[in-house]
Write a protein that holds these residues in place. Structure first.
Motif, PDB file in Angstrom:
ATOM      1  N   TRP A 101       0.576  -0.885   0.120  1.00  0.00           N
ATOM      2  CA  TRP A 101      -0.278  -0.071  -0.662  1.00  0.00           C
ATOM      3  C   TRP A 101       0.567   1.165  -0.634  1.00  0.00           C
ATOM      4  CZ3 TRP A 101      -5.360   0.893   1.761  1.00  0.00           C
ATOM      5  CH2 TRP A 101      -6.477  -0.194   0.915  1.00  0.00           C
ATOM      6  N   ILE A 102       0.442   1.852  -1.419  1.00  0.00           N
ATOM      7  CA  ILE A 102       1.208   3.097  -1.011  1.00  0.00           C
ATOM      8  C   ILE A 102       0.202   4.483  -0.183  1.00  0.00           C
ATOM      9  CG2 ILE A 102       2.550   5.887  -2.538  1.00  0.00           C
ATOM     10  CD1 ILE A 102       3.512   3.250  -4.376  1.00  0.00           C
ATOM     11  N   GLN A 103       1.060   5.407   0.702  1.00  0.00           N
ATOM     12  CA  GLN A 103       0.028   6.585   0.677  1.00  0.00           C
ATOM     13  C   GLN A 103       0.331   7.791  -0.108  1.00  0.00           C
ATOM     14  OE1 GLN A 103      -2.208   8.803   2.151  1.00  0.00           O
ATOM     15  NE2 GLN A 103      -0.344   9.890   2.682  1.00  0.00           N
ATOM     16  N   LEU A 104      -0.940   7.951  -0.798  1.00  0.00           N
ATOM     17  CA  LEU A 104      -0.510   9.396  -1.286  1.00  0.00           C
ATOM     18  C   LEU A 104      -1.504  10.596  -0.731  1.00  0.00           C
ATOM     19  CD1 LEU A 104       1.094  10.408  -4.244  1.00  0.00           C
ATOM     20  CD2 LEU A 104      -1.562   9.555  -5.256  1.00  0.00           C
ATOM     21  N   ASP A 105      -0.748  11.602  -0.529  1.00  0.00           N
ATOM     22  CA  ASP A 105      -1.389  13.308  -0.376  1.00  0.00           C
ATOM     23  C   ASP A 105      -2.122  13.739  -1.833  1.00  0.00           C
ATOM     24  OD1 ASP A 105      -1.489  12.536   2.272  1.00  0.00           O
ATOM     25  OD2 ASP A 105      -0.091  14.704   2.693  1.00  0.00           O
ATOM     26  N   VAL A 138      11.095   4.521  -6.155  1.00  0.00           N
ATOM     27  CA  VAL A 138      10.084   3.445  -5.904  1.00  0.00           C
ATOM     28  C   VAL A 138       9.479   2.269  -6.162  1.00  0.00           C
ATOM     29  CG1 VAL A 138       7.445   4.203  -5.581  1.00  0.00           C
ATOM     30  CG2 VAL A 138       9.078   6.289  -5.351  1.00  0.00           C
ATOM     31  N   MET A 139       9.768   2.168  -7.358  1.00  0.00           N
ATOM     32  CA  MET A 139       9.907   1.192  -8.406  1.00  0.00           C
ATOM     33  C   MET A 139      10.145   0.064  -7.780  1.00  0.00           C
ATOM     34  SD  MET A 139       7.287   1.111 -10.745  1.00  0.00           S
ATOM     35  CE  MET A 139       8.094  -0.355 -12.226  1.00  0.00           C
ATOM     36  N   GLN A 140      11.805   0.033  -7.220  1.00  0.00           N
ATOM     37  CA  GLN A 140      12.285  -0.781  -6.255  1.00  0.00           C
ATOM     38  C   GLN A 140      12.295  -1.111  -5.487  1.00  0.00           C
ATOM     39  OE1 GLN A 140      16.676   0.335  -5.959  1.00  0.00           O
ATOM     40  NE2 GLN A 140      17.738  -1.364  -6.287  1.00  0.00           N
ATOM     41  N   ALA A 141      11.514   0.072  -4.284  1.00  0.00           N
ATOM     42  CA  ALA A 141      11.515  -0.313  -3.069  1.00  0.00           C
ATOM     43  C   ALA A 141      10.005  -1.540  -3.052  1.00  0.00           C
ATOM     44  CB  ALA A 141      10.486   1.004  -1.977  1.00  0.00           C
ATOM     45  N   VAL A 142       9.216  -1.422  -4.087  1.00  0.00           N
ATOM     46  CA  VAL A 142       8.038  -2.592  -4.579  1.00  0.00           C
ATOM     47  C   VAL A 142       7.897  -3.629  -4.840  1.00  0.00           C
ATOM     48  CG1 VAL A 142       5.842  -2.038  -5.185  1.00  0.00           C
ATOM     49  CG2 VAL A 142       6.046  -0.094  -4.934  1.00  0.00           C
ATOM     50  N   THR A 143       9.336  -3.539  -5.626  1.00  0.00           N
ATOM     51  CA  THR A 143       9.825  -4.785  -6.198  1.00  0.00           C
ATOM     52  C   THR A 143      10.416  -5.395  -4.856  1.00  0.00           C
ATOM     53  OG1 THR A 143       9.662  -3.508  -8.404  1.00  0.00           O
ATOM     54  CG2 THR A 143      10.689  -5.974  -7.961  1.00  0.00           C
ATOM     55  N   ARG A 187      10.164  -3.664   0.317  1.00  0.00           N
ATOM     56  CA  ARG A 187      10.875  -2.690   1.835  1.00  0.00           C
ATOM     57  C   ARG A 187       9.737  -1.658   1.215  1.00  0.00           C
ATOM     58  NH1 ARG A 187      16.786  -2.376  -0.528  1.00  0.00           N
ATOM     59  NH2 ARG A 187      16.799  -0.646   1.364  1.00  0.00           N
ATOM     60  N   SER A 188       9.314  -0.861   2.673  1.00  0.00           N
ATOM     61  CA  SER A 188       8.795   0.717   2.845  1.00  0.00           C
ATOM     62  C   SER A 188       9.601   1.102   2.502  1.00  0.00           C
ATOM     63  CB  SER A 188       8.307   0.400   4.300  1.00  0.00           C
ATOM     64  OG  SER A 188       6.784  -1.073   4.325  1.00  0.00           O
ATOM     65  N   PHE A 189       9.004   2.693   1.983  1.00  0.00           N
ATOM     66  CA  PHE A 189       9.911   3.608   1.898  1.00  0.00           C
ATOM     67  C   PHE A 189       9.091   5.376   2.267  1.00  0.00           C
ATOM     68  CE2 PHE A 189       7.400   3.889  -1.725  1.00  0.00           C
ATOM     69  CZ  PHE A 189       6.498   4.960  -1.893  1.00  0.00           C
ATOM     70  N   THR A 190       9.949   6.193   2.137  1.00  0.00           N
ATOM     71  CA  THR A 190       9.082   7.033   2.910  1.00  0.00           C
ATOM     72  C   THR A 190       9.596   8.671   2.678  1.00  0.00           C
ATOM     73  OG1 THR A 190       8.132   8.484   4.807  1.00  0.00           O
ATOM     74  CG2 THR A 190      10.313   7.342   4.996  1.00  0.00           C
ATOM     75  N   LEU A 191       9.164   9.477   1.980  1.00  0.00           N
ATOM     76  CA  LEU A 191       9.730  10.770   1.615  1.00  0.00           C
ATOM     77  C   LEU A 191      10.195  11.148   2.712  1.00  0.00           C
ATOM     78  CD1 LEU A 191       9.429  13.497  -0.298  1.00  0.00           C
ATOM     79  CD2 LEU A 191       7.413  13.292   1.171  1.00  0.00           C
ATOM     80  N   LEU A 192      11.670  12.337   2.680  1.00  0.00           N
ATOM     81  CA  LEU A 192      11.823  13.204   3.718  1.00  0.00           C
ATOM     82  C   LEU A 192      11.001  14.031   4.005  1.00  0.00           C
ATOM     83  CD1 LEU A 192      15.492  11.593   3.728  1.00  0.00           C
ATOM     84  CD2 LEU A 192      13.927  10.276   4.979  1.00  0.00           C
ATOM     85  N   GLY A 193      11.127  14.435   5.820  1.00  0.00           N
ATOM     86  CA  GLY A 193      11.020  14.988   5.965  1.00  0.00           C
ATOM     87  C   GLY A 193      11.515  16.421   5.615  1.00  0.00           C
ATOM     88  N   PHE A 210       3.645  11.247   1.798  1.00  0.00           N
ATOM     89  CA  PHE A 210       3.961   9.920   0.557  1.00  0.00           C
ATOM     90  C   PHE A 210       5.197   8.880   1.076  1.00  0.00           C
ATOM     91  CE2 PHE A 210       6.947   8.469  -3.922  1.00  0.00           C
ATOM     92  CZ  PHE A 210       5.841   8.269  -3.744  1.00  0.00           C
ATOM     93  N   ALA A 211       4.362   7.799   0.637  1.00  0.00           N
ATOM     94  CA  ALA A 211       4.808   6.325   2.097  1.00  0.00           C
ATOM     95  C   ALA A 211       4.642   5.334   1.637  1.00  0.00           C
ATOM     96  CB  ALA A 211       4.751   6.464   3.930  1.00  0.00           C
ATOM     97  N   GLY A 212       5.297   4.279   1.808  1.00  0.00           N
ATOM     98  CA  GLY A 212       5.005   2.885   1.107  1.00  0.00           C
ATOM     99  C   GLY A 212       5.600   2.164   1.973  1.00  0.00           C
ATOM    100  N   PHE A 213       4.235   1.158   2.413  1.00  0.00           N
ATOM    101  CA  PHE A 213       4.363   0.209   3.043  1.00  0.00           C
ATOM    102  C   PHE A 213       4.014  -1.034   2.434  1.00  0.00           C
ATOM    103  CE2 PHE A 213       2.193   4.082   4.253  1.00  0.00           C
ATOM    104  CZ  PHE A 213       2.739   4.005   6.159  1.00  0.00           C
ATOM    105  N   ALA A 214       5.218  -2.299   3.047  1.00  0.00           N
ATOM    106  CA  ALA A 214       5.582  -3.502   2.658  1.00  0.00           C
ATOM    107  C   ALA A 214       4.260  -4.928   2.962  1.00  0.00           C
ATOM    108  CB  ALA A 214       6.927  -3.822   2.697  1.00  0.00           C
ATOM    109  N   ALA A 215       4.150  -5.285   1.583  1.00  0.00           N
ATOM    110  CA  ALA A 215       2.917  -6.303   1.690  1.00  0.00           C
ATOM    111  C   ALA A 215       3.089  -7.392   2.877  1.00  0.00           C
ATOM    112  CB  ALA A 215       2.897  -6.867   0.593  1.00  0.00           C
ATOM    113  N   GLY A 216       2.747  -7.667   4.076  1.00  0.00           N
ATOM    114  CA  GLY A 216       3.322  -8.562   4.880  1.00  0.00           C
ATOM    115  C   GLY A 216       3.647  -7.828   6.359  1.00  0.00           C
TER     116      GLY A 216
END
Length: 307
Positions: free
Chosen positions: A124-128, A140-145, A148-154, A207-213
């Protein structure tokens, strides 16, 4: 305009921006794919057009995934028809249907909890809605593939890796616990949590990605309980705590990806670099210098080139 109250200026700016990006309705609809990726946002009727720019410009670069939405309670029947056409009849969750349990209600907590409740089998990717994708997003593509979870930095000073709680608090708040903004109150007290295995990163929930599982509510609940003991139950309920919980969650997942800030950034009224691939137009400076409208129109042109 400068003599008008801030809330009036913002409303007028938002209306002008919507008029300027109406061309998003003339771009090809998303062709959703059931491939294990979900692009998720909380939206309402007031941000319908900006949201379409945000989700379409990202989907164009990813070329995969389906769309899911959290209705803040204001979506109309006409809004839903527009979304059905442009986003491939997306899954829409009513904010009132989200059981927050022991967590606060409001302040985007329903959004965060929906992700945690549904990520077991999908990424799941959280997108504002106030974001625009301007170029390729290989990180982002690599993180999803690689799941691995990811985040935009502050910000550019957020660091390149999550830090143990005490190390983070000491490095960012050398004078110890501080008061003021809820982020300052909570982050400056992280070192008081006796968990040497927990980490933190100053990210941005826009903008943050949450890895499956990945972990569900349990980790967030444990963190919230510790923070509640430090800042009080009222402090936990303040708007902004959901982002801190999101930062904590991602920092404690396996090998999280921290997106390079020179390409994935928040807009602070500074000139955008040609390297910028993804921009989050935060509320403070969202409409400054016409950058948000220019970026949105650029994304719309890229989408129309597909026709």
């Amino acid at each position: 305009m400068s003599f008008l109250p801030q809330r009036w200026r913002t409303k007028k700016d938002a209306a002008r921006h919507a008029d300027a990006i109406a061309g998003i309705l003339d771009t090809p609809p998303i062709a959703p794919r059931e491939d294990g990726l979900v692009l998720f946002s909380m939206i309402g009727t007031g941000v319908l057009l900006p949201y379409l720019v945000a989700v379409k410009s990202l989907w164009q670069e990813l070329g995969r995934g389906r769309v899911a939405l959290l209705d803040d309670g204001s979506l109309t029947a006409q809004d839903r028809a527009v979304l059905a056409h442009h986003c491939g009849d997306p899954q829409i969750v009513s904010i009132g249907s989200v059981d927050t349990g022991s967590f606060p209600r409001g302040g985007c907590w329903e959004r965060f909890l929906t992700i945690l409740d549904h990520r077991a089998g999908e990424y799941w990717i959280q997108l504002d809605s106030d974001t625009v994708t301007l170029g390729s997003v290989p990180e982002v593509m690599q993180a999803v593939t690689s799941n691995r979870s990811f985040t935009l930095l502050g910000g550019a000073d957020a660091g390149k890796t999550p830090l143990p709680l005490e190390e983070f608090a000491t490095s960012r708040y050398p004078r110890g616990p501080e008061d003021g903004h809820v982020q300052t109150r909570m982050e400056s007290r992280l070192g008081q949590i006796d968990r040497s295995d927990w980490r933190y990163v100053r990210g941005c929930a826009g903008f943050a990605g949450f890895a499956a599982g990945g972990p569900g509510r349990g980790l967030a609940a444990a963190f919230l309980a510790r923070m509640s003991a430090l800042v009080g139950a009222d402090g936990i309920a303040i708007w902004g705590t959901e982002q801190i919980a999101s930062n904590f969650h991602i920092a404690n997942e396996p090998q999280p990806v921290l997106l390079p800030y020179d390409r994935y950034l928040n807009y602070w009224a500074e000139k955008l670099s040609a390297k910028a691939a993804f921009v989050h137009f935060v509320g403070t400076h969202r409409y400054d210098n016409g950058a948000y409208t220019e970026a949105s129109r650029s994304a719309i042109c890229r989408l129309k080139a597909r026709i």
